[in-house]
Motif scaffolding. Structure first.
Motif, short mmCIF file in Angstrom:
data_model
loop_
_atom_site.label_atom_id
_atom_site.label_comp_id
_atom_site.label_asym_id
_atom_site.label_seq_id
_atom_site.Cartn_x
_atom_site.Cartn_y
_atom_site.Cartn_z
N GLU A 75 0.83 -1.21 0.00
CA GLU A 75 0.00 0.00 0.00
C GLU A 75 0.87 1.26 0.00
O GLU A 75 0.55 2.24 -0.66
N THR A 77 3.66 1.71 -1.37
CA THR A 77 4.29 1.99 -2.67
C THR A 77 3.35 2.73 -3.62
O THR A 77 3.81 3.32 -4.60
N THR A 78 2.05 2.70 -3.35
CA THR A 78 1.09 3.41 -4.23
C THR A 78 0.27 4.44 -3.44
O THR A 78 -0.74 4.94 -3.95
N SER A 80 0.77 7.56 -2.42
CA SER A 80 0.69 8.95 -2.92
C SER A 80 -0.39 9.05 -3.99
O SER A 80 -1.18 9.99 -4.00
N ARG A 81 -0.44 8.05 -4.87
CA ARG A 81 -1.46 8.07 -5.93
C ARG A 81 -2.85 7.89 -5.32
O ARG A 81 -3.80 8.58 -5.67
N LYS A 82 -2.96 6.99 -4.37
CA LYS A 82 -4.26 6.70 -3.75
C LYS A 82 -4.82 7.95 -3.05
O LYS A 82 -6.01 8.23 -3.10
N GLY A 84 -3.76 11.13 -3.59
CA GLY A 84 -3.69 12.37 -4.38
C GLY A 84 -2.77 13.39 -3.73
O GLY A 84 -2.96 14.60 -3.87
N HIS A 85 -1.75 12.89 -3.03
CA HIS A 85 -0.83 13.78 -2.31
C HIS A 85 0.48 13.03 -2.11
O HIS A 85 0.46 11.85 -1.76
N ASN A 86 1.60 13.72 -2.33
CA ASN A 86 2.90 13.04 -2.20
C ASN A 86 3.23 12.80 -0.73
O ASN A 86 3.49 13.75 0.01
N GLY A 161 -1.44 13.93 3.71
CA GLY A 161 -2.05 13.18 2.60
C GLY A 161 -3.37 12.55 3.02
O GLY A 161 -4.36 12.62 2.28
#
Ligand SMILES: Cc1cc2nc3c(=O)[nH]c(=O)nc-3n(C[C@H](O)[C@H](O)[C@H](O)COP(=O)(O)OP(=O)(O)OC[C@H]3O[C@@H](n4cnc5c(N)ncnc54)[C@H](O)[C@@H]3O)c2cc1C
Length: 387
Positions: A75, A77-78, A80-82, A84-86, A161
């Motif tokens: 989780e 590893t992805t 930031s995408r999930k 919508g924030h780095n 995030g």
């Protein structure tokens, strides 16, 4: 407490707006659950989620923890995408160091186990370790286990995030808003009180860190565990010296060097359980001894700041995940010693169990009634004092 009126009803009320509470909320929303409310008694990041060492690893010493944290690492590893924030998760590696023979044996077993779960994990001799950590004093090392895909993420960017994702998904998150009681019917929870305001709801999740057992008692729902204070400190910034995150099995210490150059970490010292946030000298001295033994170069570096955080620790040090066995619709994500690394995975598992009514195999061993059923979890790979 905000000025907005509190809602009269919700589908799920989550008590605690740390990493565990927010991760559960976001994952519930992603599964289509609406009208989620998160209540937090304190300020944003005031709990352990804003005070930790930020270390993340996929593999531990036993099956149960490794399966949970491998899922959580995936989780990460992805994430930031999930969200919508780095969240600034960096795979700088996570190295566990054994200073004694028995710990070295434990690491060798752990490495074999990690490979069973597809986790990249290698045993290094002291000489091989100097390839990863040229500055380390090899004389202190018996063996090391290196997980190249572990690492760290600053807790402030992760909390930001999660809060950002909650707000975007319409989750009502309130800080400085303490839950003060339950509305119960038979042995089922029907709502929560904030002073005299009732929020009716179908499900309550307690993710209140050290306050979780006390809140559970208000619903006549005892849970295992006790409160523990742990401390960390940061050294003044210096040139890059320490690449991966480090954990010392025998000295019960963990640390890493931030992108700013500060070395941040903590160590466990025996003390009677305390409920205050005062940082003190024994923890600082123990940490300084570990630093100067492993990296003599740190002897001239000054301590910048020191702080403490409170945790809820279960008798076997493992988290308590799931519905209370005797109170319906009352769920817990509590007992977290590694609740920063574990939050992305635990939030997903909790949300799936609540939304779909089916507890995943990875989550099942962490059930609240494992102690009364004689199934505590054995885990040798945690850096934590057992009281
Ligand atoms: C010094 C230190 C170093 C650590 N290092 C690491 C690490 O490197 N890696 C790792 O994985 N973990 C680490 N941890 C552990 C990790 O920080 C915790 O396990 C994790 O943050 C727990 O998250 P949580 O959401 O359960 O609890 P918390 O973040 O403590 O959140 C609980 C929230 O509940 C709220 N609350 C309490 N009572 C009420 C109420 N009545 N109503 C509403 N809200 C309430 C509190 O205000 C609080 O914000 C460390 C912890 C500390 C202190």
């Amino acid at each position: 407490m905000t000025d907005r009126a509190l809602p009269k009803s919700a589908s799920v009320v989550i008590v605690g707006g740390g990493m565990q509470g927010l991760s559960c909320a976001v994952n519930l929303a992603l599964l289509g659950i609406r009208d989620i409310v998160v209540l937090d008694a304190g300020y944003w990041q005031g709990g352990a989620s804003g005070r930790n060492g930020c270390l993340i690893r996929p593999g531990f010493g036993g099956h149960e923890w490794t399966r949970l944290f491998e899922l959580s690492w995936r989780e990460w590893t992805t994430l930031s995408r999930k969200l919508g924030h780095n969240v600034m998760f960096t795979e700088r590696g996570y190295t566990m160091i054994a200073e004694t023979g028995p710990s070295a044996d434990m690491l060798r077993n752990a490495s074999r186990l990690h490979r069973e779960y597809g986790i990249t994990s290698e045993i290094l001799t002291p000489r091989q370790l100097s390839g990863v950590l040229p500055a380390i004093n090899q004389a202190c090392v018996t063996a090391a286990l290196h997980q190249p895909r572990g690492g760290m993420a600053p807790h402030h960017s992760v909390m930001k995030g999660y809060l950002h994702a909650c707000r975007k998904k319409g989750i009502d998150v309130r800080y400085r808003t303490a839950m003060t009681g339950f509305d119960m019917h038979d042995r089922s929870v029907r709502g929560v009180y904030v002073k005299d305001h009732l929020i009716r709801c179908d499900t309550v999740v307690i993710a209140a860190g050290p306050q979780s057992p006390g809140l559970a008692r208000q619903a006549q729902a005892e849970i295992d565990g006790y409160m523990m204070r742990i401390e960390a400190m940061a050294l003044e910034p210096m040139r890059p010296l320490i690449g991966p995150a480090l954990a010392l099995i025998d000295s019960l210490a963990y640390f890493h060097q931030t992108a700013r150059g500060e070395v941040v970490g903590g160590t466990e010292v025996p003390e009677t359980p305390q409920e205050n946030l005062r940082a003190d000298v024994p923890a600082m001295a123990a940490m300084a001894r570990v630093y100067t033994r492993l990296f003599p170069q740190l002897a001239d570096i000054r301590i910048l700041r020191q702080w403490a955080g409170l945790l809820h620790i279960s008798s076997d040090l493992a988290p308590l995940l799931g519905q209370h066995p005797r109170v319906r619709d009352l769920w817990f994500s509590a007992g977290w010693s590694y609740g920063f690394a574990g939050a992305p995975g635990a939030g997903l598992l909790m949300a799936k169990a609540i939304a779909r009514g089916k507890v995943d195999e990875i989550m099942r061993p962490f059930a609240l009634d494992r102690f009364e059923k004689g199934n505590p979890i054995e885990e040798a790979g945690v850096v934590m004092i057992k009281n």
